[in-house]
Design an enzyme around this catalytic site. Sequence first.
Site, short mmCIF file in Angstrom:
data_model
loop_
_atom_site.label_atom_id
_atom_site.label_comp_id
_atom_site.label_asym_id
_atom_site.label_seq_id
_atom_site.Cartn_x
_atom_site.Cartn_y
_atom_site.Cartn_z
N HIS A 17 0.85 -1.21 0.00
CA HIS A 17 0.00 0.00 0.00
C HIS A 17 0.88 1.26 0.00
CE1 HIS A 17 -3.13 -2.63 2.25
NE2 HIS A 17 -3.63 -2.39 1.04
N LYS A 41 -17.57 -7.54 7.86
CA LYS A 41 -16.43 -8.45 7.93
C LYS A 41 -15.95 -8.53 9.37
CE LYS A 41 -14.34 -7.96 3.35
NZ LYS A 41 -13.06 -7.59 2.71
N ARG A 94 -1.78 -6.10 -8.63
CA ARG A 94 -0.59 -6.92 -8.39
C ARG A 94 -0.39 -7.94 -9.50
NH1 ARG A 94 -2.88 -8.04 -2.52
NH2 ARG A 94 -4.59 -8.30 -3.96
N SER A 132 -2.90 -7.94 2.61
CA SER A 132 -3.16 -7.87 4.06
C SER A 132 -3.54 -9.25 4.58
CB SER A 132 -4.31 -6.89 4.33
OG SER A 132 -3.97 -5.61 3.87
O1 PNS Z 1 -8.43 -3.25 0.08
P1 PNS Z 1 -9.61 -3.89 -0.59
O2 PNS Z 1 -10.35 -4.75 0.41
O3 PNS Z 1 -9.25 -4.61 -1.85
O4 PNS Z 1 -10.59 -2.69 -0.99
C1 PNS Z 1 -11.82 -2.94 -1.61
C2 PNS Z 1 -12.70 -1.69 -1.63
C3 PNS Z 1 -12.81 -1.07 -0.25
C4 PNS Z 1 -12.08 -0.67 -2.56
C5 PNS Z 1 -14.08 -2.13 -2.16
O5 PNS Z 1 -14.55 -3.23 -1.44
C6 PNS Z 1 -15.11 -1.02 -2.09
O6 PNS Z 1 -15.06 -0.08 -2.85
N1 PNS Z 1 -16.03 -1.13 -1.10
C7 PNS Z 1 -17.01 -0.11 -0.80
C8 PNS Z 1 -18.40 -0.51 -1.31
C9 PNS Z 1 -18.52 -0.25 -2.78
O7 PNS Z 1 -18.35 0.85 -3.27
N2 PNS Z 1 -18.80 -1.34 -3.53
C10 PNS Z 1 -18.97 -1.30 -4.94
C11 PNS Z 1 -17.65 -1.26 -5.65
S1 PNS Z 1 -17.93 -1.07 -7.38
#
Ligand code: PNS
Length: 163
Positions: A17, A41, A94, A132
Site C-alpha cells: 500500500h 467483515k 498486483r 493484508s
Molecule cells: O483493500 P480492498 O479490500 O481490496 O478494498 C476494496 C474496496 C474497499 C475498494 C471495495 O470493497 C469497495 O469499494 N467497497 C465499498 C463498497 C462499494 O463501493 N462497492 C462497490 C464497488 S464497485
Amino acid sequence: MRRAIFPGSFDPLTNGHLDIIKRSAPLFDEMIVAVLNNADKHPMFTVNERCEMIREVLPAVETDGCSMRVESFSGLTADFAKRSGANAIVRGIRAVSDYEYELRMALMNRRLEPGIETVFLMAGEEYSYVSSTLMKQVFELGGRVEGLIPELVETRMRQKLGK
Ligand code: PNS
C-alpha cells in the site's frame, strides 16, 4: 486541484500500500487514504485502529508535496469520492488475478460517477504477492513478515495477538 482517494480495507496497511501511495501521490495535489468501515467483515483491527496506524506511518512517506489525509468511510466508494470532491480513485494491481475484480469495480464506479476516473498503478514487483490477508495469515502462524509491512504495524499485530 487534483484530488484522489486511495480506498481500501487496510487491515492492516502493508508496504505494498505504501508503495502505491508513494508512487501515485506525486500525480495529485491531495490524496485521501480512505479506510472502509466494513462492519460485515471481521477485521483484525477496528477502523479507528487502522486509520491511526496509517496516520502514524504516513509522515515518513515521501509524497512529493501531495497533501495527505486519512479518513474512514462507509457505503459506496464512488459516493465517498464524490463527497470528497475527488476526481480520481487510485488502485494498485498486483497480478492478472486482480485485474478482473478491479475492472468490474472501476466500470461500476464509473457508471455511478462518470466524472471520476480510476487510476491503476502496477504494484512494485517486490510487493506483487503481498496482501493484508496473506500477511495476517503468515504472522498468525509464526512466519516472518518483516520488510513487507511497516514495523509499527508488526508491533500492533503482535500486541493484538498477545505474541
Ligand atoms: O483493500 P480492498 O479490500 O481490496 O478494498 C476494496 C474496496 C474497499 C475498494 C471495495 O470493497 C469497495 O469499494 N467497497 C465499498 C463498497 C462499494 O463501493 N462497492 C462497490 C464497488 S464497485
